[in-house]
Write a protein that holds these residues in place. Structure first.
Motif, mmCIF file in Angstrom:
data_model
loop_
_atom_site.group_PDB
_atom_site.id
_atom_site.type_symbol
_atom_site.label_atom_id
_atom_site.label_comp_id
_atom_site.label_asym_id
_atom_site.label_seq_id
_atom_site.Cartn_x
_atom_site.Cartn_y
_atom_site.Cartn_z
ATOM 1 N N UNK A 125 0.832 -1.196 0.000
ATOM 2 C CA UNK A 125 0.000 0.000 0.000
ATOM 3 C C UNK A 125 0.874 1.258 0.000
ATOM 4 N N UNK A 126 1.885 1.234 0.862
ATOM 5 C CA UNK A 126 2.778 2.391 0.932
ATOM 6 C C UNK A 126 3.474 2.590 -0.407
ATOM 7 N N UNK A 142 3.354 10.888 4.712
ATOM 8 C CA UNK A 142 1.927 10.791 4.402
ATOM 9 C C UNK A 142 1.543 9.340 4.105
ATOM 10 N N UNK A 143 2.389 8.680 3.316
ATOM 11 C CA UNK A 143 2.092 7.292 2.959
ATOM 12 C C UNK A 143 2.036 6.417 4.204
ATOM 13 N N UNK A 144 3.049 6.572 5.069
ATOM 14 C CA UNK A 144 3.043 5.761 6.294
ATOM 15 C C UNK A 144 1.814 6.097 7.127
ATOM 16 N N UNK A 145 1.477 7.374 7.167
ATOM 17 C CA UNK A 145 0.293 7.807 7.914
ATOM 18 C C UNK A 145 -0.963 7.127 7.399
ATOM 19 N N UNK A 146 -1.115 7.119 6.088
ATOM 20 C CA UNK A 146 -2.316 6.501 5.518
ATOM 21 C C UNK A 146 -2.349 5.006 5.813
ATOM 22 N N UNK A 147 -1.174 4.383 5.697
ATOM 23 C CA UNK A 147 -1.129 2.947 5.913
ATOM 24 C C UNK A 147 -1.599 2.581 7.322
ATOM 25 N N UNK A 148 -1.257 3.386 8.321
ATOM 26 C CA UNK A 148 -1.623 3.026 9.700
ATOM 27 C C UNK A 148 -2.945 3.633 10.161
ATOM 28 N N UNK A 149 -3.612 4.370 9.273
ATOM 29 C CA UNK A 149 -4.917 4.924 9.663
ATOM 30 C C UNK A 149 -5.970 3.850 9.967
ATOM 31 N N UNK A 150 -6.123 2.854 9.089
ATOM 32 C CA UNK A 150 -7.211 1.891 9.344
ATOM 33 C C UNK A 150 -7.102 1.195 10.687
ATOM 34 N N UNK A 151 -5.880 0.957 11.160
ATOM 35 C CA UNK A 151 -5.778 0.208 12.413
ATOM 36 C C UNK A 151 -6.303 1.056 13.573
ATOM 37 N N UNK A 152 -6.009 2.364 13.519
ATOM 38 C CA UNK A 152 -6.544 3.236 14.571
ATOM 39 C C UNK A 152 -8.063 3.321 14.464
ATOM 40 N N UNK A 153 -8.520 3.400 13.239
ATOM 41 C CA UNK A 153 -9.957 3.498 13.024
ATOM 42 C C UNK A 153 -10.652 2.263 13.580
ATOM 43 N N UNK A 154 -10.067 1.102 13.326
ATOM 44 C CA UNK A 154 -10.660 -0.132 13.815
ATOM 45 C C UNK A 154 -10.683 -0.188 15.334
ATOM 46 N N UNK A 155 -9.529 0.138 15.918
ATOM 47 C CA UNK A 155 -9.457 0.066 17.377
ATOM 48 C C UNK A 155 -10.450 1.042 17.997
ATOM 49 N N UNK A 205 6.733 0.783 14.164
ATOM 50 C CA UNK A 205 6.554 0.372 12.779
ATOM 51 C C UNK A 205 6.899 1.503 11.817
ATOM 52 N N UNK A 206 6.536 2.715 12.217
ATOM 53 C CA UNK A 206 6.801 3.846 11.332
ATOM 54 C C UNK A 206 8.295 3.994 11.099
ATOM 55 N N UNK A 207 9.067 3.841 12.177
ATOM 56 C CA UNK A 207 10.515 3.953 12.042
ATOM 57 C C UNK A 207 11.040 2.866 11.113
ATOM 58 N N UNK A 208 10.491 1.674 11.263
ATOM 59 C CA UNK A 208 10.929 0.570 10.414
ATOM 60 C C UNK A 208 10.463 0.753 8.964
ATOM 61 N N UNK A 209 9.234 1.228 8.796
ATOM 62 C CA UNK A 209 8.716 1.430 7.432
ATOM 63 C C UNK A 209 9.540 2.466 6.686
ATOM 64 N N UNK A 210 9.873 3.503 7.431
ATOM 65 C CA UNK A 210 10.707 4.537 6.800
ATOM 66 C C UNK A 210 11.986 3.894 6.271
ATOM 67 N N UNK A 211 12.563 3.034 7.091
ATOM 68 C CA UNK A 211 13.794 2.363 6.676
ATOM 69 C C UNK A 211 13.573 1.565 5.410
ATOM 70 N N UNK A 212 12.496 0.777 5.432
ATOM 71 C CA UNK A 212 12.243 -0.094 4.283
ATOM 72 C C UNK A 212 12.019 0.721 3.018
ATOM 73 N N UNK A 213 11.177 1.735 3.113
ATOM 74 C CA UNK A 213 10.872 2.530 1.924
ATOM 75 C C UNK A 213 12.100 3.294 1.447
#
Ligand SMILES: Nc1ncnc2c1ncn2[C@@H]1O[C@H](COP(=O)(O)OP(=O)(O)OP(=O)(O)O)[C@@H](O)[C@H]1O
Ligand SMILES: Nc1ncnc2c1ncn2[C@@H]1O[C@H](COP(=O)(O)OP(=O)(O)OP(=O)(O)O)[C@@H](O)[C@H]1O
Ligand SMILES: [Mg+2]
Ligand SMILES: [Mg+2]
Lengths: 278, 328, 328
Positions: A125-126, A142-155, A205-213
């Motif tokens: 997705x990112x 922004x991309x990382x933000x969007x990716x983790x939005x649904x999980x907050x929404x669900x919780x 996760x954000x720190x790790x995603x940044x690394x991956x991307x």
């Protein structure tokens, strides 16, 4: 507020976590003053040298000082973490609360959207978002933000559904408290703890995603000092030069661990029932 | 040691501490419970009855904000000295607990049936479907109709009395040898109450279990209890077999309690005991009831009356009743 | 009867069905008929007692009266206005005049708010200033016997009875005209119960409050009520003056209920009418008369026809074939 702090400070782990995060913030702000070397300066002579008195954490494959790169890296990590997670926390919580509290077709609509986002693998997705927006640090956040939005929404939605039927909500309503006030005073404080826990996890996760991307060339440029980039580029040299991977790894671990223990500590003190225990 | 003895509580103290004060909710409490006995525990609201049960189950412990001291021998072993892990095995298995607040034992996100089935699953290692059928049977026993549909519902879909009965079903599912029931029938109408009390008496008759029954309903006490202990401000002030207590109450608090009971057909204004319940943190010396006692005299101000034997099995903590004894 | 006579509260053919199961198309297919065609009225300044088996729909009736639940059908008038037709704002204004004392005092308080904040909340919602709020609360909290030093504690730091009294104070803070009191004294000892009941009566005398008083304790109902309604499985089965109900109960269920009252006199034998048979399910209630499966007097007609709601004597309503036949 003072009461919360008084209870919080009895939790050693949480206090250490908080201290480390504060330290990290100070380091990020004063990186220029603290760092012993310029993080960008390469030196073919000093390639992959082990820890020594001039390079405490050693140097990388281009001869850059790892300690200085870690110090500068804290800026990127914190920035990505705060902005991306802040985005997903706010947007996700608002979406989830609206869905859970209003129910009906609004709930169905929001839930469908989050379900679709949820079904895609995070990185994919990112990647798609980054491909559309183009590589840059802002777009990455922004991309990382969007990716983790649904999980907050669900919780948030789940937590709201869980307490929406509580008697004290009905009681407040029966006493004339308006719905919007009920939302502020009763629902939000009661759904905060699972969200806070998620914030700390997402930070990691954000720190790790940044690394991956970044590693895939979609984030910050590869010569920017970022813990993620350092760790991913170290994987080719790790066997020979352990320090290239270990120190950024420790930095990431410590940061993630600190955020987690702060989250745990907060959860405990925010709940007066468990907060009274030890 | 007495073989019949199931529970022997000695000098139990349970305090709640905060920076400003210490609430002495249970203060030097001693009592015993025999196998096959139903002991009623009555007393003023806030006098420490629920705290006593929580202390026995170690739901409060010795921590920063809580203080626990004393001994409580259950089947010969001291509950207060057990580790948390050992207690976990005892709770819900050997000791069944019906909490005063049914929602504290019910999880809003699991179905009622699942929660009851968890008891045999955890303690008797029953298989899943076996446990489920035990749960259904228990729901039926506590008088919940349509139990197969009801088992799949959540707590908020149950009426007040149904929640209470679900908790009773949970407590009885483990076949306990000691049942601690804290106001188990407050939300039940008299016919179902009779059925639930019957269930407890049956448990006692069939398995010689002991029951500690906390209730405000003196009618219930009269019907099912063998013995009654009256509590006031964290202490037991009177203890006697049921008949004796109702016909010859000794302590002025007990007398006041019995007198404030409403009676069907009598429309006279109810007479509560005058004055306020004492603060449990600023306890003065002497008898704790003296400020509200119509018979108080000098000695009551200075000397705390100990529990005194008045007759066989009858004890009271009042200077007056002990004096009367001495003058004979 | 005077044609202009308008009762303070009137409900006509009130129904509330809760869905319990869905069919394969996601449509609701089965319902709990929690309240099924109930009609009655309450005069201003009157107390109507409501008794009945656990789960028969008492709390649901109370919620419907305050429009906390939307009725499935039927109408309900409060002070001459149909609550189901009011706008949101108008309903909000009306809410101030009608309050609910909740059955479960623990659950009715937000665990994260201090008692102080919870007590201020309703008054704040209607824009009372801080001084008025504090004064009102101080008086009420004194009246129910909670020390004001306790105000900044959290709910879990109180005993069951203390919370119940806090709940009562909170509901009365708005000085409502109509109060639905759902088991308001279930967790109180006799003495404090007497104090609270007296308080409620005094307020009624002083401000002409109207009560719907739900309780399973028939001596409390007797003390408080002017008229009493008896419910069984979602239906009202008998409604009459207090004295008539206790002296000559007509409906067999009422008779069974009265005979099951526990009496606070040990060893007094009583002729209890033990109801046989299982409590029928509110999802699939028996045909005809709902009570017939457990009724000692049931006849053939009881299974065929639902009994009508008939005024047997002046103001004495009952729904029972057997009684109605006997009177013909
Ligand atoms: N966690 C706590 N912190 C501080 N005080 C507490 C706490 N729990 C209970 N108390 C106080 O301890 C006293 C005893 O409470 P307890 O719940 O044992 O009363 P009780 O006898 O069960 O009363 P009731 O009949 O009303 O349920 C009360 O005055 C209560 O306010
Ligand atoms: N929100 C709900 N969803 C589904 N069913 C409900 C709901 N609320 C109540 N019911 C059902 O409606 C019926 C009547 O419930 P109610 O709470 O009115 O009973 P009650 O007479 O107050 O009983 P009790 O004396 O036990 O409190 C019960 O069968 C209950 O399961
Ligand atoms: Mg209690
Ligand atoms: Mg109810």
């Amino acid at each position: 507020m003072l009461k919360v702090w008084n209870r919080y400070r009895h939790n050693l782990l949480a206090v250490s976590g908080l201290a480390f995060i504060l330290l990290l913030i100070v380091i990020a702000i004063f990186a220029r003053q603290i760092a012993p070397h310029n993080p960008y300066t390469m030196s073919t002579a000093a390639r992959l040298t082990g820890p020594s008195s001039s390079h405490w954490f050693g140097t990388d494959q281009f001869g850059r000082d790892i300690l200085s790169r870690i110090i500068y890296g804290s800026r990127i990590s914190l920035q990505v973490g705060i902005i991306a997670v802040g985005f997903s926390f706010i947007v996700g919580t608002v979406m989830g609360v609206i869905a859970g509290y209003s129910g009906g077709w609004v709930d169905s609509l929001i839930s469908r959207i989050t379900d679709v986002l949820f079904a895609l693998p995070d990185i994919l997705l990112a990647l798609v978002i980054m491909a559309i927006l183009g590589p840059s640090l802002n777009n990455l956040m922004l991309a990382i933000g969007i990716v983790y939005t649904p999980i907050f929404s669900r919780i948030a939605r789940g937590a709201v559904l869980n307490i929406r039927d509580s008697l004290y909500i009905e009681a407040a309503y029966s006493m004339g408290v308006k719905k919007i006030k009920i939302l502020w005073h009763h629902i939000l404080p009661n759904i905060l703890s699972p969200l806070i826990v998620q914030v700390t996890l997402s930070f990691a996760f954000a720190i790790l995603s940044e690394a991956a991307l970044s590693f895939l060339g979609l984030g910050v440029s590869p010569d920017t000092p970022s813990w993620g980039i350092m760790l991913s580029s170290a994987k080719d040299w790790m066997e020979l030069s352990w320090w290239t991977a270990v120190f950024p790894g420790i930095a990431i671990t410590l940061a993630v661990f600190s955020f987690n223990s702060v989250g745990d500590g907060l959860r405990d003190v925010l709940d007066p029932r468990t907060g009274t225990g030890n | 040691m007495n073989d019949d003895l199931l529970l022997d509580v000695r000098h139990l103290k349970a305090y709640f501490r905060s920076k400003q004060r210490t609430v002495k909710a249970v203060d030097d409490l001693s009592f015993t419970l025999k196998k096959g006995e139903i002991l009623g525990l009555v007393g003023e609201s806030g006098c420490g009855k629920s705290t006593t049960t929580k202390a026995l189950l170690r739901l409060i412990g010795n921590q920063r904000k809580e203080y626990l001291e004393g001994e409580a021998f259950f089947e010969g072993e001291d509950l207060i000295k057990k580790s948390d892990k050992q207690m976990q095995k005892i709770r819900g298995n050997k000791i069944g607990f019906i909490a005063q607040n049914p929602m504290s034992s019910l999880n809003p996100v699991f179905t009622i049936g699942n929660q009851i089935a968890e008891v045999p699953q955890m303690h008797q290692r029953a298989a899943k479907n076996k446990a489920w059928s035990i749960a259904l049977k228990m729901l039926q026993k506590v008088g919940i109709s349509d139990h197969e549909t009801r088992a799949k519902q959540y707590a908020h879909q149950f009426s007040g009395g149904m929640k209470q009965r679900a908790v009773i079903a949970m407590a009885l599912a483990g076949n306990p040898s000691l049942l601690i029931a804290d106001e188990p029938t407050t939300a039940l109408d008299v016919t179902i109450q009779a059925q639930i009390l019957d269930l407890m008496v049956k448990l006692r008759d069939e398995t010689q279990a002991g029951v500690l029954l906390i209730t405000h309903d003196l009618g219930v006490v009269a019907e099912v209890c063998d013995r009654v202990a009256v509590m006031y401000a964290g202490k037991i002030v009177e203890q006697a077999p049921v008949d004796e207590l109702f016909h010859h109450p000794q302590h002025p608090y007990t007398k006041g309690l019995l007198a404030s009971m409403p009676k069907i057909g009598s429309r006279k204004k109810l007479i509560p005991i005058s004055g306020h319940p004492p603060n449990l943190y600023e306890m003065q010396g002497g008898c704790l009831f003296q400020e509200r006692c119509p018979f108080a005299f000098d000695r009551c101000k200075n000397v705390e009356p100990p529990l005194h034997k008045i007759a066989e099995n009858h004890q009271s903590a009042c200077h007056l009743s002990s004096e009367r004894m001495n003058s004979f | 009867m005077n044609r202009d006579y308008k009762p303070f509260i009137r409900v006509d053919h009130l129904k509330k069905y809760f869905p319990v199961a869905k069919n394969w198309r996601g449509k609701n297919s089965q319902y709990v008929k929690a309240v099924d065609d109930v009609s009655f009225s309450i005069d201003k300044g009157e107390t109507l007692g409501l008794v009945g088996e656990s789960g028969c729909g008492k709390s649901t009736t109370g919620r419907l009266l305050l429009h906390l639940l939307t009725p499935t059908s039927g109408s309900l008038f409060f002070d001459g206005q149909d609550l189901t037709q009011l706008s949101k704002q108008a309903l909000w204004q009306k809410r101030r005049e009608m309050q609910f004392i909740f059955q479960d005092p623990y659950a009715a308080l937000n665990p994260r708010m201090t008692i102080q904040d919870s007590l201020h909340e309703p008054l704040k919602a209607y824009g009372e200033d801080k001084r008025t709020r504090s004064e009102t609360i101080k008086t009420l909290i004194d009246a129910v016997g909670i020390p004001s030093q306790y105000l900044n504690r959290y709910p879990h730091e109180f005993s069951g009875g203390q919370l119940q009294r806090i709940g009562i104070a909170r509901s009365l803070a708005l000085k409502p005209k109509f109060v639905v009191a759902d088991e308001p004294v279930a967790a109180l000892d006799m003495s404090i119960q007497a104090q609270i009941l007296n308080l409620m009566k005094e307020l009624q005398h002083a401000f002409n409050y109207t009560y719907l008083f739900i309780s399973h304790d028939l001596s409390v109902i007797d003390y408080m009520s002017d008229r009493i309604g008896v419910m069984y499985l979602g239906k009202m089965v008998e409604l009459t003056d207090r004295d008539a109900l206790y002296q000559e109960p007509l409906h067999p269920y009422t008779q069974a209920l009265l005979s099951a009252i526990p009496i606070a006199e040990p060893q007094r034998s009583k002729n209890k009418i033990m109801l046989k048979g299982e409590i029928p399910s509110p999802v699939h209630p028996p045909s005809g008369c709902h009570f017939r499966t457990r009724c000692p007097f049931a006849k053939a007609i009881c299974a065929e026809k639902e009994p009508e709601w008939v005024e047997m004597k002046k103001g004495h309503y009952v729904a029972c074939h057997v009684v109605q036949e006997a009177h013909q």
